[in-house]
Design an enzyme around this catalytic site. Sequence first.
Site, mmCIF file in Angstrom:
data_model
loop_
_atom_site.group_PDB
_atom_site.id
_atom_site.type_symbol
_atom_site.label_atom_id
_atom_site.label_comp_id
_atom_site.label_asym_id
_atom_site.label_seq_id
_atom_site.Cartn_x
_atom_site.Cartn_y
_atom_site.Cartn_z
ATOM 1 N N LYS A 27 -46.665 -64.787 -99.405
ATOM 2 C CA LYS A 27 -46.376 -64.786 -100.839
ATOM 3 C C LYS A 27 -45.333 -63.731 -101.185
ATOM 4 C CE LYS A 27 -49.843 -65.693 -103.336
ATOM 5 N NZ LYS A 27 -51.221 -65.539 -103.818
ATOM 6 N N ARG A 96 -52.539 -59.666 -106.446
ATOM 7 C CA ARG A 96 -52.854 -60.890 -105.712
ATOM 8 C C ARG A 96 -52.701 -60.661 -104.209
ATOM 9 N NH1 ARG A 96 -49.483 -65.729 -108.312
ATOM 10 N NH2 ARG A 96 -51.224 -66.957 -107.486
ATOM 11 N N GLY A 105 -57.588 -69.547 -101.729
ATOM 12 C CA GLY A 105 -58.908 -69.309 -102.303
ATOM 13 C C GLY A 105 -59.822 -68.430 -101.479
ATOM 14 N N MET A 107 -59.198 -65.198 -100.409
ATOM 15 C CA MET A 107 -59.161 -63.771 -100.725
ATOM 16 C C MET A 107 -58.987 -63.577 -102.237
ATOM 17 S SD MET A 107 -57.109 -62.200 -97.495
ATOM 18 C CE MET A 107 -55.706 -63.270 -97.732
ATOM 19 N N ARG A 340 -43.634 -71.753 -101.338
ATOM 20 C CA ARG A 340 -43.959 -71.739 -99.911
ATOM 21 C C ARG A 340 -43.627 -73.105 -99.348
ATOM 22 N NH1 ARG A 340 -50.350 -71.158 -101.279
ATOM 23 N NH2 ARG A 340 -50.593 -73.107 -102.392
ATOM 24 N N HIS A 456 -70.391 -86.106 -71.312
ATOM 25 C CA HIS A 456 -69.986 -87.362 -70.657
ATOM 26 C C HIS A 456 -69.495 -88.362 -71.700
ATOM 27 C CE1 HIS A 456 -70.739 -91.463 -69.102
ATOM 28 N NE2 HIS A 456 -70.261 -90.957 -67.980
ATOM 29 N N SER A 787 -53.682 -80.389 -58.206
ATOM 30 C CA SER A 787 -53.958 -80.840 -59.561
ATOM 31 C C SER A 787 -55.101 -79.984 -60.083
ATOM 32 C CB SER A 787 -54.359 -82.319 -59.589
ATOM 33 O OG SER A 787 -54.595 -82.732 -60.917
ATOM 34 N N CYS A 855 -55.175 -82.276 -64.577
ATOM 35 C CA CYS A 855 -55.789 -83.556 -64.946
ATOM 36 C C CYS A 855 -57.082 -83.383 -65.730
ATOM 37 C CB CYS A 855 -56.046 -84.407 -63.703
ATOM 38 S SG CYS A 855 -57.158 -83.648 -62.503
ATOM 39 N N TYR A 875 -46.390 -81.641 -64.282
ATOM 40 C CA TYR A 875 -46.868 -82.719 -65.140
ATOM 41 C C TYR A 875 -48.245 -82.378 -65.698
ATOM 42 C CZ TYR A 875 -49.994 -84.241 -61.345
ATOM 43 O OH TYR A 875 -50.976 -84.293 -60.387
#
Length: 903
Positions: A27, A96, A105, A107, A340, A456, A787, A855, A875
């Site tokens: 701000k 503020r 909202g 703080m 903002r 699972h 992997s 993986c 990868y």
Amino acid sequence: MSENNDQKFVYDFTEGNRDLKDLLGGKGANLAEMTNLGLPVPPGFTITTEACKVYLESGSEPVALRDEVSAHLDALEKKMGKKLGQADDPLLVSVRSGAKFSMPGMMDTVLNIGLSDESVAGLARQADNERFAWDSYRRLIQMFGKTVLGVDGELFEDALDEVKVAKKVASDTDLDAADLKKVVKQFKKIVKAETGRDFPQDPREQMDLAIEAVFNSWNTDRAKLYRRQERIPGDLGTAVNVCSMVFGNLGPDSGTGVAFTRDPASGHQGVYGDYLQNAQGEDVVAGIRNTVPLADLESIDKTSYDQLMHIMETLETHYKDLCDIEFTIERGQLWMLQTRVGKRTAGAAFRIATQLVDQGLIDEAEALQRVNGAQLAQLMFPKFDEDAKAEQIGRGIAASPGAAVGKAVFDSYTAVKWSRSGEKVILIRRETNPDDLDGMIAAEGILTSRGGKTSHAAVVARGMGKTCVCGAEELEVDTKRRRMTTADGQVVEEGDVVSVDGSTGKVYLGEVPVVPSPVVEYFEGRMHAGADDADELVAAVHRIMAYADRVRRLRVRANADNAEDANRARRFGAQGIGLCRTEHMFLGERRQYVERLILADTDAERDQALEALLPLQQTDFVELFEAMDGLPVTVRLLDPPLHEFLPDITELSVRVALAESRKEPHENDLRLLQAVHRLHEQNPMLGLRGVRLGLVIPGLFTMQVRAIAEAAAQRIDAKGDPRVEIMIPLVGTVQELEIVREEAETVIAEVQARTGVELKLALGTMIELPRAAVTAGQIAEAAEFFSFGTNDLTQTVWGFSRDDVEASFFTAYLEKGIFGVSPFETIDKDGVGALVRSAVQAGRATRPDIKLGVCGEHGGDPESVHFFHEVGLDYVSCSPFRIPVARLEAGRAAAESKGSDSR
């Protein structure tokens, strides 16, 4: 944090800029930026986050702070031509909060500071409006009492209501000055009764106490909870903005509003926002009166409207993004109170990014940084119609996004049977296991009363793109009676329709209408960019994805176990398969062969069972290699403990006992029960599984290797291009890998000699144990690729049983701030990540050309993808439906690192 004598703790709005968010908060930095742009911002100053840090660590403000505040207040008073709280023409200020990251909202804020019994009369004369002055004083005592002095806010609300009831009015705005004087008197009594002191009449004392309250609000429970949810660091602190008050509640020529430079819901350009005449900003938020569309301001105050439109264009061009603006008009004078970069929906984010490229405000690299994988995931999954009426009956963990509707079923057999009859079903279990795979495939969605995001049910559901809600503990699942009971005693019988929202974790009774995702249709090749709104979104996604694919270094593979998943993965942009879990090929009707293998008493019986499995496995691999022709396929040899392929011990015991009581034949069930007892382990995930199975059960791994080699040879004969990698799981020492590798090479050589086909099959391992990571340099001598199995690596590094801990204590750990996020969800960079990093370095030191990937579930997690890019993996591999997200984040990681290098 120690105080530096030369440290500056207060900045005038004219001294800062938008790049100082760490110091001035979002701000304060933006107020300074607007001031520098020459926009009409009420004068003021910002106390830095560094001052807050000193206060929070030492329990008192920095020694120099009071003098700095005094100097800036003196300059503000001279600029405004009035003094704080003076009797005749008082200067009033707001205090503020303003952290680096928006925490709406969370703080504290206090308005109208400087009002007192004496100065309220001066404000009334200055404004020529007695009601306004006393209403402002009422607001100050109420806000100050609650936020600074800790008085219960309901006491003020009750007192205000009493005055309204006595006057027989419903709204605060119906109270006149005399009424508000009574309210002020009562509010002051409440402060005295609750705190033992009078409401402070010294305006400087008011301001100092308010500043201290804002500092303290950084560590309120609600602020800490919000930071945990939004993953905002807890050590940033908040800045404090002291700003001269401007008033929108001075009559019909005054007002307040909120404006957006584009529609935050759709991204479309236009006039978006709300305006409220004769009101303060808090009235808009509180909804005391109905606002009017921002466009109506043109007819109310054309001059201010035209000025606002010009300012909005200036801000969007300057910030090169959608801006969210708060403004007040005081008697025809427009004031900017905040701006903002505005929050927006996922769809708007993609549209706005491409629009700004077309307008020449940003380039493609910046557009890529304006969106993220979480937003793309939101766009990919179907959602329930938000306007539909729905009866919520429970809530669990949002484990796999999407919206699913179907009839409740409580076992896999019924799920498959009903599904084949054309019914849509939701599989409901206390928890799932590999036996439930068929039912999970058949179901539209999965609901469990136990388990977490890496249970699972969750892992498999995400892999299949199935909607899943886990750990809905308030729902009692009774699979024997085929029913589910809600917390209030409502019973859901088998066949009742339920709706499951995997994005929120909510469960509904009955059918909630579903809206399909055009983005998934695009990835599936069923939709192309066109003219309407959905096609416009698809076009934006297409453009950004195309750029991400051009710049990313990380390749993206899929976790896929069959040709169907592989084909879907290719459509989603997969560049191979990083994990094929062969255990899924041993379920269903094939379990009988695994049972025969386990029950084999002789080598001949074991060989017969393996020979029966060989052609089935070979067929699976042929289909998989064909689907991924020309791309790498990493096949993991059997990993889970063998007992998972046997019937449940309780169910089997009952079957044997019943057969014995009826004197019926039960020899096979008895042998199975004995095998279950023999294979039982206290902690099977740390027992006989992975490479240990291959070493202890002769022929098991060689059968799988032979099936892989035969399938590869068959594809080559058919002019295909299989690129196969064989992965040995759960290796902890190089000796294990060497033994299995030697056996595998022997089998591959035999297949080559018999078929006359040259086979180039890479052999590597899964790094999922801490010892494997620590000794990666040794293991790389026998491995052509690593992997990282980060699911098990996280489990073994932390000592967590992932199927249990999320349901038992993870919630407490998250609430207490021990975790910012579950380590099974986003990789733990300091612990698990450190092992990955060192293993990468050690592996490449031994074998520079070693191929490195991941993986585990983290392969599709946006934040984790950035880490894997950073440490140099080749990868990532993830479930098919996460591939676009991983592609996008891999591109963002590459663009981000390139930008850092250039700076």
